[in-house]
Enzyme design. Structure first.
Site, PDB file in Angstrom:
ATOM      1  N   LEU A 157       0.829  -1.250   0.001  1.00 50.95           N
ATOM      2  CA  LEU A 157      -0.099  -0.031   0.192  1.00 50.95           C
ATOM      3  C   LEU A 157       0.712   1.258   0.072  1.00 50.95           C
ATOM      4  O   LEU A 157       0.551   2.181  -0.661  1.00 50.95           O
ATOM      5  CB  LEU A 157      -0.959  -0.139   1.352  1.00 50.95           C
ATOM      6  CG  LEU A 157      -1.918   1.263   1.114  1.00 50.95           C
ATOM      7  CD1 LEU A 157      -2.865   0.798  -0.003  1.00 50.95           C
ATOM      8  CD2 LEU A 157      -3.043   1.008   2.449  1.00 50.95           C
TER       9      LEU A 157
ATOM     10  N   SER B 105      -3.613   2.311   9.593  1.00 53.31           N
ATOM     11  CA  SER B 105      -3.838   1.549  10.786  1.00 53.31           C
ATOM     12  C   SER B 105      -4.219   0.307  10.267  1.00 53.31           C
ATOM     13  O   SER B 105      -3.626  -0.428   9.277  1.00 53.31           O
ATOM     14  CB  SER B 105      -4.770   2.060  11.708  1.00 53.31           C
ATOM     15  OG  SER B 105      -5.237   1.225  12.678  1.00 53.31           O
TER      16      SER B 105
ATOM     17  N   TYR C 257      -0.832  -7.436  17.525  1.00 51.60           N
ATOM     18  CA  TYR C 257      -0.872  -6.694  16.509  1.00 51.60           C
ATOM     19  C   TYR C 257      -2.080  -5.602  16.370  1.00 51.60           C
ATOM     20  O   TYR C 257      -1.688  -4.548  16.257  1.00 51.60           O
ATOM     21  CB  TYR C 257      -1.174  -7.302  15.265  1.00 51.60           C
ATOM     22  CG  TYR C 257      -1.382  -6.523  13.906  1.00 51.60           C
ATOM     23  CD1 TYR C 257      -0.211  -5.955  13.419  1.00 51.60           C
ATOM     24  CD2 TYR C 257      -2.607  -6.558  13.266  1.00 51.60           C
ATOM     25  CE1 TYR C 257      -0.443  -5.190  12.128  1.00 51.60           C
ATOM     26  CE2 TYR C 257      -2.793  -5.704  12.349  1.00 51.60           C
ATOM     27  CZ  TYR C 257      -1.731  -5.001  11.661  1.00 51.60           C
ATOM     28  OH  TYR C 257      -1.927  -4.429  10.387  1.00 51.60           O
TER      29      TYR C 257
ATOM     30  N   LYS D  16      -2.048  -1.365  16.907  1.00 52.12           N
ATOM     31  CA  LYS D  16      -2.657  -0.555  16.011  1.00 52.12           C
ATOM     32  C   LYS D  16      -3.732   0.255  16.889  1.00 52.12           C
ATOM     33  O   LYS D  16      -4.086   1.439  16.653  1.00 52.12           O
ATOM     34  CB  LYS D  16      -3.430  -1.467  14.873  1.00 52.12           C
ATOM     35  CG  LYS D  16      -2.356  -1.943  13.618  1.00 52.12           C
ATOM     36  CD  LYS D  16      -1.852  -0.894  13.313  1.00 52.12           C
ATOM     37  CE  LYS D  16      -0.879  -1.106  12.197  1.00 52.12           C
ATOM     38  NZ  LYS D  16      -0.382  -0.224  11.173  1.00 52.12           N
TER      39      LYS D  16
END
Length: 279
Positions: free
Chosen positions: A16, A136, A150, A154
């Site tokens: 991304l 996020s 994880y 976040k």
């Protein structure tokens, strides 16, 4: 601000981050992208020649961040948009994850993003404007078995970002928290890490989900190019949102959690609000 903005994006080697850099550059922006390996710099700089510039930075090396930011400002005059994209997924049930593995996850996903944000904020305050985009996850809003640490990293990212949005609003500094669902990147594959310890008792819940996530790496339903276009459009809009779920799975996951929270609150409200001295 026009679309000829100066963007600073961490973690642009692929996925991304690289897609965001490309589409921002194609709108006319100049993009400085950080990479952890020297051999990746030239390739990124040729992504959109004359518009993309690779720089060496590991966000875990906090002492290096200010120098890289200062050099970017010296060369380009300002930073209008910061995208904290660098990060990775750590898989493992909560009991399986060692303290060292958990610290490493928090160092990159939380402290790395915090350090870069803090380094850019003085510049944006001086400019009286800017936009901070935190990458996020739907996992930053809704937890899942096998992703607990994880999730924690976040959730922490989202927590300080919500506060920052309130603190910096009168300085014309905007904050957007992007919450992608499953996109076709290496997040679930080569970029992820698995806790070293595996406990059989969790195999039917946490282990099952981890196996499922690993199995669809490279076959996720969402296109990072399309996701990146939405992010760039949001940044170039007049009223960007605080939260931006990306993909139908993220929207469904977040709506389901909101529904569950509302049900919990409603069920216990009559008792839970009676906590005053007069009650």
């Amino acid at each position: 601000m026009s679309q000829e903005k100066i963007w600073f994006i961490t973690g642009v080697s692929g996925g991304l981050g690289r897609s965001i850099a490309k589409h921002a550059a194609l709108t006319g922006a100049t993009v400085i992208g950080t990479l952890r390996k020297k051999e990746q710099i030239d390739d990124f700089s040729q992504l959109v020649p004359g518009k993309t510039y690779g720089v060496l930075l590991d966000v875990n090396e906090h002492a290096d961040i200010k120098g890289v930011i200062d050099t970017a400002v010296l060369n380009f005059g300002r930073i209008d948009v910061l995208v904290n994209n660098a990060g990775y997924g750590l898989f493992g049930a909560v009991e399986e994850v060692s303290m060292e593995e958990a610290r490493q996850q928090m160092e990159t996903n939380f402290f790395g993003a915090l350090a870069v944000t803090q380094a850019v904020l003085p510049l944006m305050r001086k400019q009286q404007g800017g936009h901070i985009v935190q990458i996020s996850s739907q996992a930053g809003f809704r937890s899942a078995p096998g992703l607990g640490i994880y999730n924690a990293s976040k959730f922490a990212l989202e927590g300080f970002s919500e506060a920052l949005a309130l603190e910096a609003a009168n300085l014309n500094i905007k904050v957007t928290i992007v919450e992608p669902g499953p996109f076709r990147t290496s997040w679930a594959g080569d970029s992820s890490k698995r806790a070293a310890e595996v406990i059989e008792d969790y195999s039917d819940v946490a282990g099952k989900l981890i196996t499922t996530i690993n199995s669809y790496s490279g076959d996720q339903p969402n296109d990072p190019e399309k996701g990146a276009k939405v992010i760039v459009e949001v940044v170039n809009s007049e009223n960007p949102p605080l939260r931006l779920p990306l993909g139908p799975e993220a929207h469904e996951a977040i709506k389901n959690k909101l529904k569950s929270v509302a049900e919990d609150i409603s069920h216990w409200e009559s008792k839970a609000i009676k906590t005053g001295f007069a009650d």
